[in-house]
Design a protein around this motif. Structure first.
Motif, PDB file in Angstrom:
ATOM      1  N   HIS A  68      -8.369  17.378  12.444  1.00  0.00           N
ATOM      2  CA  HIS A  68      -7.799  18.853  12.759  1.00  0.00           C
ATOM      3  C   HIS A  68      -8.879  19.670  12.500  1.00  0.00           C
ATOM      4  O   HIS A  68      -9.094  20.080  11.229  1.00  0.00           O
ATOM      5  CB  HIS A  68      -6.470  18.952  11.947  1.00  0.00           C
ATOM      6  N   ARG A  69      -9.589  20.315  13.462  1.00  0.00           N
ATOM      7  CA  ARG A  69     -10.854  21.235  13.259  1.00  0.00           C
ATOM      8  C   ARG A  69     -11.721  20.629  12.336  1.00  0.00           C
ATOM      9  O   ARG A  69     -12.056  19.616  12.568  1.00  0.00           O
ATOM     10  CB  ARG A  69     -10.347  22.637  12.880  1.00  0.00           C
ATOM     11  N   GLN A  70     -11.922  21.248  11.184  1.00  0.00           N
ATOM     12  CA  GLN A  70     -12.828  20.536  10.070  1.00  0.00           C
ATOM     13  C   GLN A  70     -12.339  19.926   9.211  1.00  0.00           C
ATOM     14  O   GLN A  70     -13.009  19.291   8.440  1.00  0.00           O
ATOM     15  CB  GLN A  70     -13.456  21.903   9.622  1.00  0.00           C
ATOM     16  N   THR A  71     -11.067  19.901   9.072  1.00  0.00           N
ATOM     17  CA  THR A  71     -10.399  18.847   8.202  1.00  0.00           C
ATOM     18  C   THR A  71      -9.874  17.375   8.863  1.00  0.00           C
ATOM     19  O   THR A  71      -9.918  17.458   9.890  1.00  0.00           O
ATOM     20  CB  THR A  71      -9.236  19.376   7.631  1.00  0.00           C
ATOM     21  N   ARG A  72      -9.651  16.804   7.689  1.00  0.00           N
ATOM     22  CA  ARG A  72      -9.195  15.252   8.220  1.00  0.00           C
ATOM     23  C   ARG A  72      -7.699  15.111   7.330  1.00  0.00           C
ATOM     24  O   ARG A  72      -7.818  14.538   6.160  1.00  0.00           O
ATOM     25  CB  ARG A  72     -10.208  14.315   7.798  1.00  0.00           C
ATOM     26  N   PRO A  73      -6.987  15.628   7.916  1.00  0.00           N
ATOM     27  CA  PRO A  73      -5.613  15.341   7.000  1.00  0.00           C
ATOM     28  C   PRO A  73      -5.093  13.842   6.965  1.00  0.00           C
ATOM     29  O   PRO A  73      -5.224  13.247   7.751  1.00  0.00           O
ATOM     30  CB  PRO A  73      -4.429  16.171   7.857  1.00  0.00           C
ATOM     31  N   CYS A  74      -4.700  13.532   5.701  1.00  0.00           N
ATOM     32  CA  CYS A  74      -4.051  12.260   5.494  1.00  0.00           C
ATOM     33  C   CYS A  74      -2.502  12.382   5.768  1.00  0.00           C
ATOM     34  O   CYS A  74      -1.764  13.433   5.481  1.00  0.00           O
ATOM     35  CB  CYS A  74      -3.929  12.028   3.999  1.00  0.00           C
ATOM     36  N   ARG A  75      -2.047  11.180   6.236  1.00  0.00           N
ATOM     37  CA  ARG A  75      -0.675  11.121   6.606  1.00  0.00           C
ATOM     38  C   ARG A  75      -0.080   9.710   6.224  1.00  0.00           C
ATOM     39  O   ARG A  75      -0.896   8.793   6.322  1.00  0.00           O
ATOM     40  CB  ARG A  75      -0.142  11.284   8.128  1.00  0.00           C
ATOM     41  N   LEU A  76       0.945   9.583   5.805  1.00  0.00           N
ATOM     42  CA  LEU A  76       1.860   8.336   5.364  1.00  0.00           C
ATOM     43  C   LEU A  76       1.916   7.696   6.472  1.00  0.00           C
ATOM     44  O   LEU A  76       2.353   8.038   7.626  1.00  0.00           O
ATOM     45  CB  LEU A  76       2.995   8.522   4.529  1.00  0.00           C
ATOM     46  N   GLU A  77       1.791   6.281   6.260  1.00  0.00           N
ATOM     47  CA  GLU A  77       2.044   5.034   7.421  1.00  0.00           C
ATOM     48  C   GLU A  77       3.080   4.346   6.905  1.00  0.00           C
ATOM     49  O   GLU A  77       2.679   3.302   6.223  1.00  0.00           O
ATOM     50  CB  GLU A  77       0.718   4.583   7.908  1.00  0.00           C
ATOM     51  N   PRO A  78       4.262   4.767   6.695  1.00  0.00           N
ATOM     52  CA  PRO A  78       5.308   4.180   6.108  1.00  0.00           C
ATOM     53  C   PRO A  78       5.677   2.552   6.793  1.00  0.00           C
ATOM     54  O   PRO A  78       5.976   1.596   5.934  1.00  0.00           O
ATOM     55  CB  PRO A  78       6.613   4.893   6.400  1.00  0.00           C
ATOM     56  N   ALA A  79       5.541   2.318   8.172  1.00  0.00           N
ATOM     57  CA  ALA A  79       5.373   1.010   8.448  1.00  0.00           C
ATOM     58  C   ALA A  79       4.575   0.194   7.785  1.00  0.00           C
ATOM     59  O   ALA A  79       5.052  -1.100   7.792  1.00  0.00           O
ATOM     60  CB  ALA A  79       5.068   1.190  10.037  1.00  0.00           C
ATOM     61  N   ALA A  80       3.654   0.436   7.074  1.00  0.00           N
ATOM     62  CA  ALA A  80       2.879  -0.470   6.255  1.00  0.00           C
ATOM     63  C   ALA A  80       3.303  -1.109   5.150  1.00  0.00           C
ATOM     64  O   ALA A  80       3.168  -2.276   4.839  1.00  0.00           O
ATOM     65  CB  ALA A  80       1.584   0.090   5.782  1.00  0.00           C
ATOM     66  N   LEU A  81       4.535  -0.586   4.792  1.00  0.00           N
ATOM     67  CA  LEU A  81       5.173  -1.072   3.853  1.00  0.00           C
ATOM     68  C   LEU A  81       6.104  -2.107   4.014  1.00  0.00           C
ATOM     69  O   LEU A  81       6.513  -3.114   3.295  1.00  0.00           O
ATOM     70  CB  LEU A  81       6.073  -0.004   3.021  1.00  0.00           C
ATOM     71  N   GLU A  82       6.329  -2.268   5.387  1.00  0.00           N
ATOM     72  CA  GLU A  82       7.113  -3.481   5.884  1.00  0.00           C
ATOM     73  C   GLU A  82       6.654  -4.988   5.238  1.00  0.00           C
ATOM     74  O   GLU A  82       7.117  -5.729   5.143  1.00  0.00           O
ATOM     75  CB  GLU A  82       7.540  -3.508   7.394  1.00  0.00           C
ATOM     76  N   THR A  83       5.319  -5.115   5.466  1.00  0.00           N
ATOM     77  CA  THR A  83       4.766  -6.108   5.098  1.00  0.00           C
ATOM     78  C   THR A  83       5.159  -6.470   3.462  1.00  0.00           C
ATOM     79  O   THR A  83       5.488  -7.759   3.671  1.00  0.00           O
ATOM     80  CB  THR A  83       3.168  -6.297   5.210  1.00  0.00           C
ATOM     81  N   ALA A  84       5.048  -5.456   2.774  1.00  0.00           N
ATOM     82  CA  ALA A  84       5.285  -5.904   1.493  1.00  0.00           C
ATOM     83  C   ALA A  84       6.754  -5.977   1.215  1.00  0.00           C
ATOM     84  O   ALA A  84       7.324  -7.059   0.283  1.00  0.00           O
ATOM     85  CB  ALA A  84       4.869  -4.402   0.555  1.00  0.00           C
ATOM     86  N   LEU A  85       7.650  -5.418   1.963  1.00  0.00           N
ATOM     87  CA  LEU A  85       9.032  -5.431   1.689  1.00  0.00           C
ATOM     88  C   LEU A  85       9.520  -6.728   2.358  1.00  0.00           C
ATOM     89  O   LEU A  85      10.301  -7.518   1.728  1.00  0.00           O
ATOM     90  CB  LEU A  85       9.644  -4.294   2.586  1.00  0.00           C
ATOM     91  N   SER A  86       8.861  -7.277   3.269  1.00  0.00           N
ATOM     92  CA  SER A  86       9.301  -8.566   3.977  1.00  0.00           C
ATOM     93  C   SER A  86       8.921  -9.527   2.863  1.00  0.00           C
ATOM     94  O   SER A  86       9.650 -10.611   2.556  1.00  0.00           O
ATOM     95  CB  SER A  86       8.684  -8.945   5.296  1.00  0.00           C
ATOM     96  N   TRP A  87       7.587  -9.527   2.509  1.00  0.00           N
ATOM     97  CA  TRP A  87       7.351 -10.551   1.439  1.00  0.00           C
ATOM     98  C   TRP A  87       8.232 -10.565   0.297  1.00  0.00           C
ATOM     99  O   TRP A  87       8.732 -11.422  -0.133  1.00  0.00           O
ATOM    100  CB  TRP A  87       5.825 -10.456   0.848  1.00  0.00           C
ATOM    101  N   ILE A  88       8.732  -9.344  -0.422  1.00  0.00           N
ATOM    102  CA  ILE A  88       9.272  -9.235  -1.557  1.00  0.00           C
ATOM    103  C   ILE A  88      10.729  -9.876  -1.210  1.00  0.00           C
ATOM    104  O   ILE A  88      11.373 -10.657  -1.970  1.00  0.00           O
ATOM    105  CB  ILE A  88       9.546  -7.653  -1.902  1.00  0.00           C
ATOM    106  N   GLU A  89      11.226  -9.376   0.044  1.00  0.00           N
ATOM    107  CA  GLU A  89      12.635 -10.023   0.250  1.00  0.00           C
ATOM    108  C   GLU A  89      12.625 -11.456   0.374  1.00  0.00           C
ATOM    109  O   GLU A  89      13.647 -11.819  -0.039  1.00  0.00           O
ATOM    110  CB  GLU A  89      13.282  -9.255   1.443  1.00  0.00           C
ATOM    111  N   GLU A  90      11.746 -11.983   0.983  1.00  0.00           N
ATOM    112  CA  GLU A  90      11.667 -13.456   1.138  1.00  0.00           C
ATOM    113  C   GLU A  90      11.479 -14.155  -0.197  1.00  0.00           C
ATOM    114  O   GLU A  90      12.123 -15.345  -0.348  1.00  0.00           O
ATOM    115  CB  GLU A  90      10.394 -13.849   2.228  1.00  0.00           C
TER     116      GLU A  90
END
Length: 115
Positions: A68-90
């Motif tokens: 965004h212009r001169q900055t590189r804003p960071c954003r959360l990607e909550p879908a990535a947690l699905e991998t960990a949640l699936s492993w934990i649940e299994e």
């Protein structure tokens, strides 16, 4: 036996989540996008150290950086947690089943002893 892509993804996720500063950054990004500078403000560490935390989170897929212009804003990607949640649940399901079988076995042994 080599690590699968799934194993590598889990390793990266759990490595990223293993540090309290990185978890704190994720909580902050849960409120909305932020620049690295904004993310660094509450910490008594160098920008380089915060940038390293950001790189770990980015490699794990938990955050992404846009442009965004001169900055590189960071954003959360909550879908990535699905991998960990699936492993934990299994894992929870498997261990729960094992504990149920053990409990059944121990009950049978106890009943035999009481006869």
């Amino acid at each position: 036996m080599g690590a699968t892509v799934e194993d590598q993804r889990l390793d990266a996720l759990f490595t990223a989540l293993s540090d309290s500063t990185r978890r704190d950054i994720l909580v902050r990004l849960g409120r909305g996008e932020a620049t690295v500078k904004e993310l660094a403000e509450p910490y008594a560490m160098t920008m380089q150290a915060v940038s390293q935390h950001i790189r770990v989170l980015e490699r794990s897929g938990l955050i992404s950086q846009g442009r965004h212009r001169q900055t590189r804003p960071c954003r959360l990607e909550p879908a990535a947690l699905e991998t960990a949640l699936s492993w934990i649940e299994e894992s929870r399901r498997v261990w729960s089943e094992r504990m149920d079988r053990l409990e059944t076995h121990l009950t049978r042994l106890q009943e035999r002893e009481n006869q």
